[in-house]
Motif scaffolding. Structure first.
Motif, PDB file in Angstrom:
ATOM      1  N   LEU A   1      12.459   3.992  -6.382  1.00 36.32           N
ATOM      2  CA  LEU A   1      12.630   5.237  -7.135  1.00 36.32           C
ATOM      3  C   LEU A   1      11.294   5.531  -7.812  1.00 36.32           C
ATOM      4  O   LEU A   1      10.811   4.763  -8.644  1.00 36.32           O
ATOM      5  N   ASP A   2      10.702   6.663  -7.399  1.00 30.40           N
ATOM      6  CA  ASP A   2       9.343   7.028  -7.796  1.00 30.40           C
ATOM      7  C   ASP A   2       9.348   7.873  -9.074  1.00 30.40           C
ATOM      8  O   ASP A   2      10.348   8.501  -9.396  1.00 30.40           O
ATOM      9  N   ASP A   3       8.225   7.894  -9.763  1.00 27.59           N
ATOM     10  CA  ASP A   3       8.010   8.800 -10.909  1.00 27.59           C
ATOM     11  C   ASP A   3       9.061   8.652 -12.009  1.00 27.59           C
ATOM     12  O   ASP A   3       9.380   9.632 -12.695  1.00 27.59           O
TER      13      ASP A   3
ATOM     14  N   LEU B   1       6.107   4.918   1.967  1.00 31.50           N
ATOM     15  CA  LEU B   1       6.027   6.331   2.356  1.00 31.50           C
ATOM     16  C   LEU B   1       6.812   7.150   1.350  1.00 31.50           C
ATOM     17  O   LEU B   1       7.904   6.759   0.961  1.00 31.50           O
ATOM     18  N   ASN B   2       6.277   8.296   0.968  1.00 30.53           N
ATOM     19  CA  ASN B   2       7.032   9.203   0.098  1.00 30.53           C
ATOM     20  C   ASN B   2       7.875  10.137   0.952  1.00 30.53           C
ATOM     21  O   ASN B   2       7.381  10.747   1.894  1.00 30.53           O
ATOM     22  N   ILE B   3       9.139  10.236   0.604  1.00 28.70           N
ATOM     23  CA  ILE B   3      10.037  11.115   1.338  1.00 28.70           C
ATOM     24  C   ILE B   3      10.612  12.141   0.358  1.00 28.70           C
ATOM     25  O   ILE B   3      11.041  11.789  -0.738  1.00 28.70           O
TER      26      ILE B   3
ATOM     27  N   LEU C   1      11.531  -0.003  -8.910  1.00 23.34           N
ATOM     28  CA  LEU C   1      11.441   1.125  -9.827  1.00 23.34           C
ATOM     29  C   LEU C   1       9.974   1.359 -10.145  1.00 23.34           C
ATOM     30  O   LEU C   1       9.265   0.433 -10.556  1.00 23.34           O
ATOM     31  N   LYS C   2       9.517   2.594  -9.959  1.00 23.74           N
ATOM     32  CA  LYS C   2       8.130   2.914 -10.262  1.00 23.74           C
ATOM     33  C   LYS C   2       8.062   3.770 -11.527  1.00 23.74           C
ATOM     34  O   LYS C   2       8.639   4.848 -11.580  1.00 23.74           O
ATOM     35  N   ILE C   3       7.369   3.242 -12.544  1.00 20.70           N
ATOM     36  CA  ILE C   3       7.280   3.973 -13.811  1.00 20.70           C
ATOM     37  C   ILE C   3       6.134   4.974 -13.724  1.00 20.70           C
ATOM     38  O   ILE C   3       5.008   4.632 -13.375  1.00 20.70           O
TER      39      ILE C   3
ATOM     40  N   ILE D   1      10.547   3.009   1.334  1.00 16.61           N
ATOM     41  CA  ILE D   1      10.730   4.454   1.250  1.00 16.61           C
ATOM     42  C   ILE D   1      10.773   4.822  -0.233  1.00 16.61           C
ATOM     43  O   ILE D   1      11.573   4.260  -0.989  1.00 16.61           O
ATOM     44  N   GLU D   2       9.893   5.728  -0.639  1.00 15.76           N
ATOM     45  CA  GLU D   2       9.874   6.160  -2.042  1.00 15.76           C
ATOM     46  C   GLU D   2      10.563   7.507  -2.171  1.00 15.76           C
ATOM     47  O   GLU D   2      10.247   8.444  -1.442  1.00 15.76           O
ATOM     48  N   ILE D   3      11.478   7.584  -3.118  1.00 14.12           N
ATOM     49  CA  ILE D   3      12.155   8.864  -3.357  1.00 14.12           C
ATOM     50  C   ILE D   3      12.026   9.225  -4.834  1.00 14.12           C
ATOM     51  O   ILE D   3      11.863   8.348  -5.682  1.00 14.12           O
TER      52      ILE D   3
ATOM     53  N   ALA E   1       4.093  -0.243 -12.218  1.00 16.40           N
ATOM     54  CA  ALA E   1       3.556   0.746 -13.161  1.00 16.40           C
ATOM     55  C   ALA E   1       2.544   1.599 -12.405  1.00 16.40           C
ATOM     56  O   ALA E   1       1.659   1.074 -11.740  1.00 16.40           O
ATOM     57  N   GLU E   2       2.704   2.914 -12.489  1.00 16.18           N
ATOM     58  CA  GLU E   2       1.822   3.831 -11.753  1.00 16.18           C
ATOM     59  C   GLU E   2       0.726   4.399 -12.649  1.00 16.18           C
ATOM     60  O   GLU E   2       0.933   4.598 -13.845  1.00 16.18           O
ATOM     61  N   GLY E   3      -0.406   4.674 -12.068  1.00  7.52           N
ATOM     62  CA  GLY E   3      -1.476   5.375 -12.791  1.00  7.52           C
ATOM     63  C   GLY E   3      -2.146   4.548 -13.869  1.00  7.52           C
ATOM     64  O   GLY E   3      -2.596   5.089 -14.882  1.00  7.52           O
TER      65      GLY E   3
ATOM     66  N   LEU F   1       0.861  -1.183   0.000  1.00  7.70           N
ATOM     67  CA  LEU F   1       0.000   0.000   0.000  1.00  7.70           C
ATOM     68  C   LEU F   1       0.894   1.229   0.000  1.00  7.70           C
ATOM     69  O   LEU F   1       1.837   1.300   0.785  1.00  7.70           O
ATOM     70  N   GLU F   2       0.567   2.190  -0.873  1.00  8.09           N
ATOM     71  CA  GLU F   2       1.292   3.460  -0.806  1.00  8.09           C
ATOM     72  C   GLU F   2       0.525   4.414   0.095  1.00  8.09           C
ATOM     73  O   GLU F   2      -0.677   4.622  -0.079  1.00  8.09           O
ATOM     74  N   THR F   3       1.225   4.975   1.076  1.00  2.75           N
ATOM     75  CA  THR F   3       0.615   5.942   1.993  1.00  2.75           C
ATOM     76  C   THR F   3       0.614   7.316   1.348  1.00  2.75           C
ATOM     77  O   THR F   3       1.651   7.778   0.878  1.00  2.75           O
TER      78      THR F   3
HETATM   79 MN    MN Z   1       4.978   7.715  -4.691  1.00  2.94          MN
END
Ligand code: MN
Ligand code: G
Length: 301
Positions: free
Chosen positions: A208-210, A146-148, A229-231, A178-180, A265-267, A87-89
């Protein structure tokens, strides 16, 4: 002698008497803090913008202590089994004065005042509570991310509060991500690497986000201590429009796998995106197609 005058205009700034009074109060406070200037006849757009910034900053001051902030969670599912993997907070703020304010708008203000650290500390304290909620629902081994902000790596405060959370609570590090993002990494790259390495020693995973929205340096992929890795949604959206973008996504997945990274994969909003990602071996899917972010107790696992 100084006079501080607050101006609010009907109907450009607000339409209800309550809002108009609020706005004029805010601008008179602003005028007072500057010492002499009033907004006078500045144009309505500037007025609205300055006013908005001022009221957001002002209302933000005690928002966390006044329990105006809350967390929503967005499940990330395994592409093959469709089981919830993590789960992403996500931080939300519902101000009694301003209504819902988006994180993109208020987080930059938290960053300049370092209040963001206080928020992260509070978020970290919620994680064990959420982890036991997940266990009570029969979900085992579900991680929470968590996004930092990159700015939080400028000192070792973040590592300290993570260590504090680990020693004080039942927080399990192997279920914490931890998402950066890459923005801001470049200025203090070595320092960030050192801190991420420390976090990773506890078993915490780093994502690694975005990826694919900004410069998307391939160098970061090999130099940062990463697990996931988050695309970015922008790239995931584009595969519906252009076949060349499919090649990009396909190649990023392959590259990430060669580097031993799991890929999210995001979104993802459409079945077509999901199908493509599944055939290309993308490990996990996040997006409205499966789940919208919601309060944890409202999520339908
Ligand atoms: Mn994120
Ligand atoms: O930058 P980051 O990836 O952490 O941002 C996550 C944000 O993206 C959240 O605010 C979340 O609500 C939003 N989001 C997640 N999935 C989707 C989606 O499928 N469509 C849209 N429009 N937004 C999404």
């Amino acid at each position: 002698l100084n006079a501080s005058i607050g101006v609010s205009r009907y109907p450009t700034d607000a339409t209800s008497p309550k809002e108009l009074i609020k706005l004029s109060n805010v601008s008179s406070r602003e005028a007072r803090s500057i010492g002499r200037t009033t907004f006078g006849e500045s144009d309505a757009a500037t007025f609205a913008l300055v006013n908005r910034e001022f009221s957001v900053k002002n209302e933000l001051r005690n928002a966390l202590d006044k329990s105006e902030m809350y967390l929503v969670y967005q499940p990330i599912v395994d592409t093959q089994s469709l089981e919830v993997k993590s789960l992403e907070t996500l931080l939300r703020w519902n101000s009694p004065i301003l209504g819902s304010v988006w994180p993109q708008e208020f987080i930059p203000y938290l960053e300049v005042t370092n209040e963001i650290n206080k928020v992260s500390r509070w978020m970290l304290k919620q994680i064990p509570i959420s982890q036991s909620f997940l266990l009570s629902k029969g979900l085992k081994g579900t991680s929470i991310s968590l996004n930092i902000s990159p700015i939080q790596f400028k000192t070792d405060y973040l590592v300290k509060i993570v260590e504090e959370a680990l020693s004080e609570s039942s927080l399990s590090p192997e279920n914490l991500v931890i998402e950066i993002t890459e923005t801001g990494l470049i200025q203090n790259f070595d320092f960030v690497v050192r801190q991420l390495t420390r976090l990773r020693k506890y078993g915490i995973q780093i994502a690694l986000d975005d990826f694919g929205s900004g410069y998307s340096s391939f160098n970061y992929l090999s130099e940062l201590p990463l697990d996931i890795l988050k695309i970015d949604k922008v790239l995931i959206d584009s595969i519906l429009k252009k076949d060349e973008k499919k090649i990009l996504v396909d190649t990023i997945i392959a590259l990430a796998h060669r580097l031993d990274l799991a890929v999210v994969a995001e979104g993802v909003e459409r079945q077509e995106q999901y199908e493509y990602l599944r055939t290309r071996g993308c490990d996990y899917i996040q997006g409205f197609y499966f789940y919208r972010p919601d309060r944890i107790e409202n999520l339908d696992f």
